[in-house]
Design a protein around this motif. Structure first.
Motif, PDB file in Angstrom:
ATOM      1  N   SER A 215       0.818  -0.939   0.193  1.00 12.12           N
ATOM      2  CA  SER A 215      -0.055  -0.120   0.141  1.00 12.12           C
ATOM      3  C   SER A 215       0.765   1.275  -0.009  1.00 12.12           C
ATOM      4  O   SER A 215       1.974   1.200   0.455  1.00 12.12           O
ATOM      5  N   SER A 216       0.423   2.402  -0.618  1.00 13.88           N
ATOM      6  CA  SER A 216       0.975   3.608  -0.432  1.00 13.88           C
ATOM      7  C   SER A 216       1.126   4.300   1.095  1.00 13.88           C
ATOM      8  O   SER A 216      -0.020   4.075   1.519  1.00 13.88           O
ATOM      9  N   GLN A 217       2.125   4.820   1.141  1.00 12.07           N
ATOM     10  CA  GLN A 217       2.393   5.512   2.445  1.00 12.07           C
ATOM     11  C   GLN A 217       1.587   6.926   2.387  1.00 12.07           C
ATOM     12  O   GLN A 217       1.652   7.624   1.619  1.00 12.07           O
ATOM     13  N   SER A 236      -0.942  11.304  -0.352  1.00  8.77           N
ATOM     14  CA  SER A 236      -0.368   9.782  -0.761  1.00  8.77           C
ATOM     15  C   SER A 236       0.193   9.851  -1.990  1.00  8.77           C
ATOM     16  O   SER A 236      -0.505  10.500  -2.967  1.00  8.77           O
ATOM     17  N   GLU A 260      -9.180   6.878   3.681  1.00 10.34           N
ATOM     18  CA  GLU A 260      -7.761   6.138   3.918  1.00 10.34           C
ATOM     19  C   GLU A 260      -7.664   4.968   2.857  1.00 10.34           C
ATOM     20  O   GLU A 260      -6.518   4.575   2.314  1.00 10.34           O
ATOM     21  N   LYS A 261      -8.754   4.204   2.391  1.00 13.09           N
ATOM     22  CA  LYS A 261      -8.692   3.293   1.477  1.00 13.09           C
ATOM     23  C   LYS A 261      -8.422   3.610   0.114  1.00 13.09           C
ATOM     24  O   LYS A 261      -7.708   2.949  -0.768  1.00 13.09           O
ATOM     25  N   MET A 264      -4.488   4.645   0.269  1.00 14.18           N
ATOM     26  CA  MET A 264      -3.339   3.500   0.373  1.00 14.18           C
ATOM     27  C   MET A 264      -3.412   2.789  -1.133  1.00 14.18           C
ATOM     28  O   MET A 264      -2.244   2.387  -1.339  1.00 14.18           O
ATOM     29  N   ASP A 265      -4.426   2.736  -1.541  1.00 16.09           N
ATOM     30  CA  ASP A 265      -4.602   2.012  -3.193  1.00 16.09           C
ATOM     31  C   ASP A 265      -4.236   2.985  -4.232  1.00 16.09           C
ATOM     32  O   ASP A 265      -3.113   2.804  -4.841  1.00 16.09           O
TER      33      ASP A 265
END
Length: 604
Positions: A215-217, A236, A260-261, A264-265
């Motif tokens: 996942s991306s920070q 991100s 958040e999802k 991260m994606d």
């Protein structure tokens, strides 16, 4: 630059389905031979034309022997539109690799020297050429026979070139370094998005959410827009310097944590941003805008309930106009480039408002169950005389009567049981884990400024333009719009999504079920998949098809798909319907009858 030779590609006019044609140009660049190839896939009576332009920097051997294409390599290519639409994608890539390798190897079966391939421009078929260490694939096979083709993991980042007669030795094959002129990514999504028929509706397997190091920070920041007004934001994928920027705007009562999802994606492929609106989330004021006198202050008392406001809060109103200005300046001062805006509920209203008033800052808008109205009191700019009837419109300090009402209402709606009840309403799938959302909302309600901010929001005037006005302006200005709505939304039901679709017929409208008011958090796998497809379509100026548009007739009449994905070890399924441009009441009734005709029995 040396002399150029050109040759026109051949295609069989008697092809029943589709054919491939090639135009090649031989030239010298910096003393090195280069072959430019334009490959066109023509699909007669099925859909749009695909094209791919390649630059091949040739190894030394062709210098003395110009790589004139052998006409045996001009292959007729048929897009087999059977139950598996992925046949076309696999065969296209296999054909292109076979053709390019036959040229580079000077008509030998093995390419032993290094070559560099640059994708100059591309369409849907180009998805095969985006290679990454985590999602690269090789295609092994002989020729175009689909049954002889299989997927295997590559060794590092090398791409296996397939010869026209038999497969080349992987150890001796050439390495093709690839670069793109625009952002196209996620081969896994392309591979997994292969439809398979399930009754009358095709099933499509899509990627799940990334976990751990995949996942991306996410990083956080604070931006002081005005004195005492600080905006909290998260970002991100900022290392994706050439990728488009995407800004997510939250709904009322939530904040950055609700995306958040997506961070991260989608942060793996794009520059992704999100923020808290002023007066909500972590963008609540750090000082009391209207403090009580020293003798009236009590421990744990609400902020904003004093008799006089602070100078910095004299004109403060948590209105849609304020949030519009906040987002505009955030794009200009923090992001620094035009963005795609994705907004849920209130965020959708603000996204459309900004796009209509500042089109130079917005590349496109995606509405996620966007609320079609906001505010109850008249706007002073639009209705100056009518607005004077209302003595208070969300400013500080709060009138004494409003303070008492706010305390009563706030104690009720900030109660954890009330919040749990609301979450059960807006999430259609009650198995969805909303613990984090619940805890973050509770955390916000405990802020001393939350109650007065809520009162200001509720009594703030309407925006300077309405939702329908903003929609009309966006359409007239050519701003791309897409709609992704949860069908089981108790607040912004299917009627509102259909109404937007009727006003903007060219906007793709995806209706998702089961999903409620917050589809991006309830079914993030589906929203992320659809967003990637829409962004690629807009960025490629239509060269890459929208998700589900395998047939040109689907664009007019619509299509339904069953999307499957894995979440926490189990497989989940969601129905998605893409509405066609000919969406009307009769078409909806007709579609409903067709879908349920098989279940109707005549009893005599």
């Amino acid at each position: 630059m040396g002399k150029k030779k050109t040759s026109g590609g051949r295609s069989n006019p008697d092809a029943k389905a589709s054919s491939v044609g090639v135009i090649w140009t031989q030239e010298e660049l910096h003393g090195r031979p280069r072959l430019s190839i334009e490959i066109k896939v023509t699909r007669s009576a099925i859909g749009p034309h695909y094209s791919l332009v390649l630059h091949l920097f040739l190894p030394p051997c062709p210098r003395n022997t110009p790589p004139v294409p052998n006409h045996a390599t001009w292959k007729e290519f048929f897009l087999l539109r059977s139950d598996c639409a992925g046949v076309a994608w696999i065969s296209t890539r296999s054909w292109i690799e076979s053709f390019c390798c036959s040229l580079l190897s000077c008509r030998t079966s093995v390419l032993a020297t290094e070559a560099v391939m640059e994708v100059v421009s591309s369409s849907h078929s180009c998805l095969a050429f985006h290679q990454t260490s985590s999602s690269a694939r090789r295609f092994l096979g002989t020729g175009l026979a689909t049954r002889q083709t299989k997927l295997v993991r590559p060794r590092k980042s090398a791409i296996l070139c397939v010869g026209t007669g038999r497969a080349s030795n992987p150890g001796d094959s050439g390495k093709l370094g690839v670069s793109h002129s625009f952002n196209v990514s996620d081969v896994n999504a392309a591979l997994q998005g292969t439809p398979q028929k399930v009754g009358e509706v095709r099933r499509v397997v899509i990627p799940g959410l990334p976990e751990g190091p995949d996942s991306s920070q996410i990083s956080t920041g604070l931006w002081e827009w005005k004195p005492k007004l600080t905006v909290y934001y998260e970002k991100s994928g900022t290392k994706n310097s050439k990728a488009p920027a995407v800004l997510f705007l939250p709904g009322f009562g939530v904040g950055t944590f609700h995306y958040e999802k997506q961070l991260m994606d989608l942060g793996r492929d794009y520059k992704v941003w999100t923020m808290d609106f002023l007066g909500q989330g972590m963008s609540l004021p750090c000082e009391d805008p209207a403090p009580k006198d020293e003798g009236e202050q009590e421990e744990g008392s609400y902020w904003g309930f004093g008799q006089d406001s602070q100078p910095w809060a004299d004109e403060l109103v948590y209105s849609v106009d304020l949030w519009h200005n906040q987002v505009q300046h955030f794009i200009e001062e923090v992001i620094g480039e035009p963005v795609y805006i994705v907004g849920n509920s209130l965020g959708g209203f603000v996204a459309l408002y900004l796009a209509a008033s500042s089109p130079h800052l917005v590349k496109g808008v995606t509405l996620l169950n966007a609320t079609p109205f906001w505010g109850f009191l008249p706007n002073p700019s639009r209705s100056p005389h009518l607005s004077k009837i209302f003595p208070w419109a969300g400013t500080f300090p709060l009138p004494s009567s409003v303070r008492k009402l706010t305390e009563t209402v706030w104690q009720k709606i900030s109660d954890p049981r009330s919040i749990q009840k609301i979450l059960r309403q807006v999430y259609a799938d009650h198995s969805t884990n909303v613990d984090k959302v619940f805890s973050r909302i509770i955390e916000t309600t405990e802020h001393p400024a939350a109650a007065a901010s809520f009162a200001s929001i509720m009594f703030a005037p309407m925006g300077q333009i309405s939702f329908q006005e903003a929609l009309s302006r966006c359409r007239s200005q050519g701003i791309p719009i897409s709609l992704m709505y949860g069908k089981e939304d108790p607040w912004v039901g299917p009627f509102w999504g259909t109404r937007v679709k009727q006003q903007v017929p060219e906007a793709p409208y995806y209706q998702i079920s089961p999903a409620g008011h917050c589809p991006h958090d309830e079914v993030p796998e589906v929203i992320n998949y659809l967003l990637r497809g829409w962004l690629k379509n807009v960025e490629s100026e239509g060269l890459i098809d929208l998700p589900f548009l395998d047939d040109s007739s689907d664009e007019e009449h619509g299509v339904s798909r069953e999307l499957e994905f894995v979440r926490t070890g189990s497989t989940k399924s969601v129905s998605v319907r893409l509405f066609g441009s000919r969406n009307s009441l009769w078409s909806q009734i007709s579609s409903f009858l067709k879908r349920h005709a098989s279940n109707i029995r005549v009893v005599s």
